[in-house]
Design a protein around this motif. Structure first.
Motif, PDB file in Angstrom:
ATOM      1  N   GLU A  26       0.860  -1.189   0.000  1.00 26.86           N
ATOM      2  CA  GLU A  26       0.000   0.000   0.000  1.00 26.86           C
ATOM      3  C   GLU A  26       0.888   1.228   0.000  1.00 26.86           C
ATOM      4  O   GLU A  26       1.858   1.293   0.756  1.00 26.86           O
ATOM      5  CB  GLU A  26      -0.898   0.023   1.235  1.00 26.86           C
ATOM      6  N   VAL A  28       0.380   5.591  -0.159  1.00 27.54           N
ATOM      7  CA  VAL A  28      -0.530   6.733  -0.208  1.00 27.54           C
ATOM      8  C   VAL A  28       0.132   7.840  -1.011  1.00 27.54           C
ATOM      9  O   VAL A  28       1.290   8.191  -0.785  1.00 27.54           O
ATOM     10  CB  VAL A  28      -0.884   7.221   1.213  1.00 27.54           C
ATOM     11  N   THR A 117      -8.216   3.844  -3.509  1.00 28.76           N
ATOM     12  CA  THR A 117      -9.242   4.332  -2.591  1.00 28.76           C
ATOM     13  C   THR A 117      -8.870   5.718  -2.077  1.00 28.76           C
ATOM     14  O   THR A 117      -7.689   6.004  -1.845  1.00 28.76           O
ATOM     15  CB  THR A 117      -9.433   3.383  -1.387  1.00 28.76           C
ATOM     16  N   GLU A 118      -9.884   6.547  -1.944  1.00 28.04           N
ATOM     17  CA  GLU A 118      -9.660   7.868  -1.375  1.00 28.04           C
ATOM     18  C   GLU A 118      -9.365   7.721   0.116  1.00 28.04           C
ATOM     19  O   GLU A 118      -9.947   6.877   0.789  1.00 28.04           O
ATOM     20  CB  GLU A 118     -10.897   8.748  -1.553  1.00 28.04           C
ATOM     21  N   CYS A 119      -8.464   8.570   0.602  1.00 27.74           N
ATOM     22  CA  CYS A 119      -8.188   8.633   2.034  1.00 27.74           C
ATOM     23  C   CYS A 119      -7.889  10.095   2.370  1.00 27.74           C
ATOM     24  O   CYS A 119      -7.759  10.924   1.470  1.00 27.74           O
ATOM     25  CB  CYS A 119      -7.035   7.700   2.417  1.00 27.74           C
ATOM     26  N   ASP A 120      -7.786  10.391   3.644  1.00 26.10           N
ATOM     27  CA  ASP A 120      -7.561  11.786   4.042  1.00 26.10           C
ATOM     28  C   ASP A 120      -6.302  12.380   3.430  1.00 26.10           C
ATOM     29  O   ASP A 120      -6.249  13.567   3.139  1.00 26.10           O
ATOM     30  CB  ASP A 120      -7.488  11.900   5.567  1.00 26.10           C
ATOM     31  N   THR A 123      -4.806   9.436  -2.120  1.00 20.45           N
ATOM     32  CA  THR A 123      -5.265   8.175  -2.700  1.00 20.45           C
ATOM     33  C   THR A 123      -4.357   7.044  -2.222  1.00 20.45           C
ATOM     34  O   THR A 123      -3.131   7.143  -2.318  1.00 20.45           O
ATOM     35  CB  THR A 123      -5.232   8.230  -4.248  1.00 20.45           C
ATOM     36  N   ARG A 124      -4.969   6.000  -1.719  1.00 16.21           N
ATOM     37  CA  ARG A 124      -4.221   4.798  -1.333  1.00 16.21           C
ATOM     38  C   ARG A 124      -4.195   3.867  -2.546  1.00 16.21           C
ATOM     39  O   ARG A 124      -5.231   3.479  -3.072  1.00 16.21           O
ATOM     40  CB  ARG A 124      -4.874   4.094  -0.155  1.00 16.21           C
ATOM     41  N   THR A 126      -3.185   0.250  -3.707  1.00 19.20           N
ATOM     42  CA  THR A 126      -2.926  -1.073  -3.142  1.00 19.20           C
ATOM     43  C   THR A 126      -2.639  -2.044  -4.272  1.00 19.20           C
ATOM     44  O   THR A 126      -3.360  -2.083  -5.266  1.00 19.20           O
ATOM     45  CB  THR A 126      -4.145  -1.560  -2.326  1.00 19.20           C
TER      46      THR A 126
END
Length: 172
Positions: A26, A28, A117-120, A123-124, A126
């Protein structure tokens, strides 16, 4: 499931009882999901994520339209040995995920799921890779696993430097 130790910064590669290996990474990236996925949707960008020591080259004529069923041919060198590789985009769900699987190449099995995936922080990205090798555990331990660890370490370092072609938007 057994785990083979790797250098501290590398992600673990695990082995199932049926001889399938799994790598999970993973990373970010501080940019919006659409911008990050757009980079991955352009096959030629794979060359930027692949270490130079593989002499990686896409041989499928451009432009390549990414969608389910797209076939992509590559040429590379593993330990100086020329290898041809063909993958199929077996699943295509923009901007959240896609899967490429080897149809022809150096592995008995290669299934690589890319998830976004969106994250704070942005984008993560994986990567879940399932693979199997001819020659089993010994060949994996002596050759393949170290190469895969190096390849994905390089990939993560390149992703950490990622900047979209046109970006006015950064992570929230």
């Amino acid at each position: 499931m057994s785990t083979t130790p790797l250098p501290a910064e590398a992600d673990r590669i695990t082995r199932t009882p049926d001889g399938i290996y799994r790598l999970h990474t993973e990373t970010v990236i501080p940019y919006a999901l659409d911008e990050v996925f757009a980079f991955f949707a352009e096959p030629q960008n794979l060359e930027a994520l692949t270490p130079p020591w593989l002499n990686f080259e896409i041989t499928t004529p451009a432009p390549i339209e990414m969608r389910q069923g797209t076939l992509i041919d590559y040429r590379l060198k593993l330990h100086g040995i020329p290898v041809k590789w063909r993958t199929e985009i077996s699943e295509w769900e923009p901007p959240f995920r896609f899967v490429d699987r080897q149809l022809k190449g150096p592995y008995r099995l290669w299934h690589h799921e890319h998830t976004f995936t969106e994250c704070d922080a942005g984008t993560r990205v994986t990567d879940d890779v399932r693979y199997a090798v001819l020659g089993g555990a010994l060949v994996n331990r002596l050759f393949v696993q170290k190469d895969i660890a190096r390849i994905f370490h390089y990939r993560r370092e390149q992703l950490r430097k990622f900047k979209p072609a046109r970006s006015n938007i950064t992570a929230r």
